[in-house]
Write an enzyme that holds these catalytic residues in place. Structure first.
Site, short mmCIF file in Angstrom:
data_model
loop_
_atom_site.label_atom_id
_atom_site.label_comp_id
_atom_site.label_asym_id
_atom_site.label_seq_id
_atom_site.Cartn_x
_atom_site.Cartn_y
_atom_site.Cartn_z
N GLU A 284 -25.66 15.84 -36.46
CA GLU A 284 -25.05 17.14 -36.20
C GLU A 284 -24.62 17.80 -37.52
O GLU A 284 -23.99 17.13 -38.35
CB GLU A 284 -23.82 17.00 -35.30
CG GLU A 284 -23.28 18.34 -34.84
CD GLU A 284 -22.05 18.20 -33.95
OE1 GLU A 284 -21.87 19.06 -33.07
OE2 GLU A 284 -21.27 17.24 -34.14
N ALA A 418 -15.60 11.36 -36.71
CA ALA A 418 -16.39 10.63 -35.71
C ALA A 418 -17.50 11.56 -35.25
O ALA A 418 -17.50 12.75 -35.55
CB ALA A 418 -15.52 10.20 -34.52
N MET A 419 -18.47 11.01 -34.53
CA MET A 419 -19.60 11.79 -34.02
C MET A 419 -19.97 11.31 -32.63
O MET A 419 -20.16 10.11 -32.40
CB MET A 419 -20.79 11.68 -34.97
CG MET A 419 -22.04 12.39 -34.47
SD MET A 419 -21.74 14.16 -34.23
CE MET A 419 -22.92 14.51 -32.92
N GLU A 453 -13.90 12.19 -28.69
CA GLU A 453 -15.33 11.85 -28.61
C GLU A 453 -15.77 11.52 -27.20
O GLU A 453 -16.90 11.84 -26.81
CB GLU A 453 -15.64 10.70 -29.56
CG GLU A 453 -15.27 10.93 -31.02
CD GLU A 453 -15.75 12.27 -31.55
OE1 GLU A 453 -16.85 12.71 -31.18
OE2 GLU A 453 -15.02 12.88 -32.35
N GLU A 475 -16.44 21.86 -29.11
CA GLU A 475 -15.32 21.35 -29.88
C GLU A 475 -13.96 21.80 -29.35
O GLU A 475 -13.00 21.04 -29.38
CB GLU A 475 -15.47 21.76 -31.35
CG GLU A 475 -16.73 21.21 -32.02
CD GLU A 475 -16.80 19.69 -32.02
OE1 GLU A 475 -15.80 19.03 -31.66
OE2 GLU A 475 -17.85 19.15 -32.38
#
EC number: 3.4.11.-
Length: 997
Positions: A284, A418-419, A453, A475
């Site tokens: 991303e 974080a992803m 997340e 988001e």
């Protein structure tokens, strides 16, 4: 005190009580009090959704009764007829009268001139390789519409837009990868089943930094073209491809990325001093194209099957569970993973590493937490937390998590907080791992990131924004839901108020942007990952939830997820889903979309000004800007759901007040995304009430008053003396939210004064007048309450930074005792950063901390140690730590933004940090993408405390020298605007402060 910087995919409150329906004031301002029989009573606080009018002229006898409906909410009307005229459609002018026909000679000359001009243009284009482009929608281009760029081999590239054409869509990817962790390269092949939706001669997709060896289309080898500036490749065909499905195969090689995006190499040193390597992904927003050729836009959803070849000493992970492992001999094995659900390319993930894990089942899902073997004792808290939150989300969304496994992986070298990769969430070690000595504050951070997340598994993964302009749908929602879930599952971890204040500060600048805004270039996409998308997005959802009743918000969200699962959406789709439930808006002939568009399509937020004359209250709204002189915004108005509270338990929901009301405070609990200004008497009454008994307002309302008055002072609407008048009450304050907000606001001023060598003035303003006794009363013993830990760590860190003797003495004593006991004499974890920073001011202490940093495997402790090392006042140490954190030799490069931020807080380091950024800009932008969250942090840290004309000119000249990619970044505009605001504050207040204090 600094509000803690949030990791990129972070987070940075309550489950809202049912409240009475909102009263709608008429569109026309009433010239009489509303009858008391027609209103709704509400204990303690009242709420009204006010619809406003444009600034129409009032008759003289109407002016005395101008009501809140006039300017308060709900109109897009411009403020003057001139503005309305300017916005109207252009009218083509027609001229009457006759004109003579041109002569034959004139016509011939004209034709010759046109031919010559056309010939010159053709020569320029074909001989000089002109690269002019025109923007357009994603449709098949024609030579009449666009001038195509040249590909790498000199041929014309058949596409002229940053966005891909929509004529071809991927259906399924088969991806095979073989990373070599010795030479840090990988081999790959991808087979893409594509659907041709409209006949076309071209297939255009993304590819970056790859060596393509061979490509076939339906079994026949095909030639490809590449246009590197847009990271696109194209396949041209002599005849139109008919509608239907085809298979495109591409074989390629590439280097593992040395930055933090794409398929990148990572390393760490274990407790035996051995360097370990691994490979992980971060796609991303635009980096899947660095790992495999693909249609790398969120709307091109597809399914994926992934095969990974690895050495037998490693494991591999991907989004889906592993199906089979095949022994390939020669020490190699191949893992094949299940076919994925339909998802966007940026959510694809894979890892090859030597990790251990723990697991637990939740419903139909196996939840696992992975980490390096040395840290196997630090994973249990994350596992327990993830399981609780997964259960909560399954219930809240009425849509169970759709995958059979959910992995949470701590990556030793990871830039983002974080992803949310679907089924394979990756984290920094500091945001996932919890050691035995970690404090409740450390656990709060981990809980918040996991909650964020996991929320993405629904908002972003299950339902994805169509394009990055609506990133806030991902988001903002994930940020909002993280706080909703924490409040429910882990009561006592409420930190949402600071999130709203952070968003207000960003959105009060001219350089801000709408929540939903047009983006096209990669740099603009990167810039969307900021406080507006995250914190403001979450804040307006909180405001909407607080306005709706009877669980309507949750019902609407559930419908939205159910209707659009596995597909893509725009903001309007969410508003439509929320409009389907019965709401207050239906009763008032107002749609959710009509209200919320005023908060998403316009930047900024309103300032509500309250003027009271006896029992009559007049309210107006305007766009709040810290510097209104250079405003670029229009005069649109917001639909504002107003709330207010007074000193009486029951207040009429009108703006005609009973005689006995002494004071009035709007925006209860700060649920609304706006700030409030009162007339002189209004502020006087509120300040007097707080001094008499601060508990007449909730701690959130007290914190909001502090936040609002500091913002009003910065904008020039109130004097700084008025700020200090309000701050007088805080000597009696002991609640975390108002104290930490006051410390944050005063801390900003303190650092500005410090950089102007006015340290004594700053310390007197900050400590002796407001917090002296509160600081002295703080305990240094172990504490269990999150709220009390947050309060005392803020107070004691400020006290020690000001060299208050009893604070620094106690900190030194704790550090020496802890170190000599080989860490058996415990330092309270919430005070560790403060204690370490004091220790770092001596050569001996700094050396001990550096040795600890190199060998520690406790990530929260290591993080605090690094902050302490960077807080040194020794110039040579500052230069050393800047160099080592950028080159990654002894400090991981991922920590460079933190190092810059910490160094810039001190007088000794801030100019060295700024010079270092300027001198190493090229290296910095090789490590971190232009426009990224890391670059935003670096720029603001290095410049936000400048307040002189010299520094303003220096910053302007430097950023101008970077060319369009640097100077046009939104964060650069924010930095310049901030410096100007600092200069203005100093000009207006420095002499006054010197005379007062």
């Amino acid at each position: 005190m600094e509000q803690a910087p949030q990791p990129r995919n972070m987070i940075e409150n309550s489950m809202f009580e049912e409240e009475p329906d909102v009263v709608d004031l008429a569109k026309e301002s009433p010239s009489y009090p509303i009858d008391t029989d027609d209103v709704v009573y509400e204990p303690r606080s009242s709420r009204l959704l006010v619809r406003g009018l444009g600034e129409n002229d009032l008759d003289e006898d109407e002016e005395d009764y101008e009501s809140s409906a006039r300017l308060l909410g709900m109109s897009f009307m411009n403020r003057s007829s001139n503005q309305r005229s300017a916005a109207s459609s252009y009218i083509r002018q027609h001229y009457s009268g006759s004109c003579s026909m041109p002569s034959t000679k004139t016509m011939v000359v004209g034709v010759v001139v046109l031919v010559l001009v056309a010939s010159m243009l053709m020569v320029l284009y074909f001989l000089l390789g002109c690269n002019f482009t025109t923007a357009g929608c994603q449709k098949t281009n024609s030579t009449m519409d666009s001038i195509y760029p040249n590909s790498t081999n000199g041929e014309l590239f058949p596409w002229a837009d940053l966005r891909l054409p929509c004529s071809v869509h991927p259906v399924h990817y088969n991806i095979t990868l073989h990373p070599d962790l010795t030479i840090m390269t990988f081999q790959g092949s991808v087979s893409i089943l594509v659907q041709v939706l409209n006949e076309t001669k071209n297939i255009v997709l993304h590819s970056s930094d790859m060596n393509i060896i061979k490509a076939t289309f339906d079994g026949k080898e095909v030639h490809f073209l590449e246009y590197k500036p847009w990271q696109q490749i194209a396949f041209k065909f002599p005849e139109d491809l008919k509608k239907g499905q085809y298979v495109l195969n591409i074989t390629y090689t590439a280097n593992l990325s040395s930055s933090y995006d794409g398929f990148y190499n990572s390393s760490y040193v274990d407790t035996n001093g051995i360097k370990r390597v691994l490979a992980a992904t971060q796609f991303e927003p635009l980096a899947a194209r660095k790992a495999f050729p693909c249609f790398d836009e969120p709307a091109f959803k597809s399914t994926f099957t992934i095969k990974m070849t690895r050495e037998s000493k490693y494991i591999s992970l991907s989004n889906m569970p592993k199906v089979i492992t095949t022994d390939l001999k020669n020490g190699l094995e191949e893992d094949e993973f299940e076919k994925s659900v339909n998802m966007s390319t940026y959510l694809v993930a894979f890892i090859v590493a030597d990790f251990i894990s723990v697991s637990k089942n939740v419903s139909k899902t196996k939840v696992s937490v992975y980490a390096v073997p040395d840290k196997k004792e630090q994973v249990q808290y994350a596992l327990d937390t993830a399981c609780k939150l997964l259960e909560f989300y399954n219930s809240f969304f009425k849509n169970e998590y759709p995958l059979s496994k959910l992995d949470l992986v701590a990556i030793p070298d990871f830039l983002a907080g974080a992803m949310e990769n679907w089924g394979l969430i990756t984290f920094r070690e500091t945001t996932l791992l919890v050691g035995s000595n970690s404090s409740a504050i450390d656990k709060q951070l981990v809980t918040s990131v996991i909650a964020h997340e996991l929320a993405h598994q629904w908002f972003g993964n299950l339902v994805t924004m169509q394009w990055w302009n609506d990133l806030w749908l991902n988001e903002g929602f994930a940020t909002y839901m993280q706080y909703i879930s924490i409040e429910s599952v882990f009561p006592g971890l409420d930190i949402f108020l600071n999130v709203r204040f952070k968003a207000l500060a960003k959105d009060a600048l001219n350089s801000s942007h709408p929540v939903s805004t047009v983006v096209s270039t990669p740099e603009q996409v990167e810039e969307m990952f900021d406080s507006v998308s995250y914190e403001k997005g979450a804040s307006i959802l909180l405001m909407l939830n607080a306005t709706l009743t009877d669980g309507e918000f949750q019902k609407g969200v559930t419908q939205y997820l159910q209707k659009y699962k596995l597909s893509n959406t725009k903001s309007e789709n969410l508003w439509n889903s929320l409009s389907q439930v019965r709401t207050i808006f239906n009763k008032q002939n107002l749609s959710v979309s009509e209200m919320m568009n005023t908060w998403t399509v316009h930047k900024g937020f309103p300032l509500v000004t309250v003027k009271r004359s006896g029992t009559q209250v007049t309210l107006t709204q305007e766009h709040f800007l810290l510097n209104a002189e250079n405003s670029t915004d229009d005069s649109s108005l917001w639909h504002i759901p107003l709330t207010y509270v007074s000193d009486k338990c029951s207040v009429l929901t009108t703006l005609k007040l009973p005689d006995q009301v002494k004071w009035l405070k709007f925006n209860v609990r700060s649920d609304g995304f706006y700030i409030v200004h009162y007339d002189e008497e209004g502020w006087k009454d509120l300040i007097g009430a707080l001094k008499e008994d601060m508990n007449v307002l909730s701690c959130k309302d007290r914190a909001a008053l502090i936040n609002n008055i500091f913002a009003l002072s910065r904008s020039g609407k109130v004097s700084f003396r008025q700020v200090l008048n309000l701050m007088d009450y805080i000597r009696n304050e002991n609640e975390t939210a108002p104290v930490t907000e006051a410390l944050f606001q005063l801390g900003q001023i303190y650092r500005l004064l410090d950089k102007r060598s006015e340290l004594d003035l700053a310390s007197r303003m900050t400590v002796s007048d407001h917090f002296g006794s509160l600081m002295e009363n703080q305990s240094w013993d172990l504490e269990t309450s999150v709220s009390k830990m947050t309060l005392r760590s803020a107070l004691l860190e400020m006290a020690c930074s000001l060299n208050i003797r009893n604070c620094t003495t106690q900190a030194k004593h704790l550090f020496d005792q802890w170190f000599t006991s080989n860490k058996t004499s415990q330092i309270p974890s919430d005070l560790m950063r403060t204690v370490f920073k004091v220790a770092a001011q001596t050569d001996e202490g700094w050396g001990k901390l550096l040795d600890m940093y190199k060998h520690s495997i406790n990530d929260p402790e290591k993080h605090k140690t690094l902050e302490a090392l960077a807080s040194t006042q020794d110039v040579w140490k500052i230069i050393w730590i800047l160099q080592k954190s950028l080159d990654g030799s002894e400090i991981q490069t991922q920590e460079f933004p933190l190092v810059i931020n910490t160094i810039c807080k001190s007088f000794a380091g801030y100019l060295y940090a700024w010079d270092f950024v300027k001198e190493n800009w090229d290296k910095i932008t090789q490590k971190f993408s232009v426009g990224s969250f890391a670059i935003q942090s670096i720029i603001m840290s290095a410049t936000s405390q400048f307040s002189t004309k010299t520094h303003l000119v220096e910053a302007q000249n430097f950023f101008s020298s970077l060319g369009t990619k640097g100077s046009q970044m939104r964060i650069v505009q924010e930095a310049i605007e901030t410096i100007k605001l600092n200069m203005r504050w100093m000009e207006n207040n420095l002499n006054t402060l010197q005379s007062w204090l």
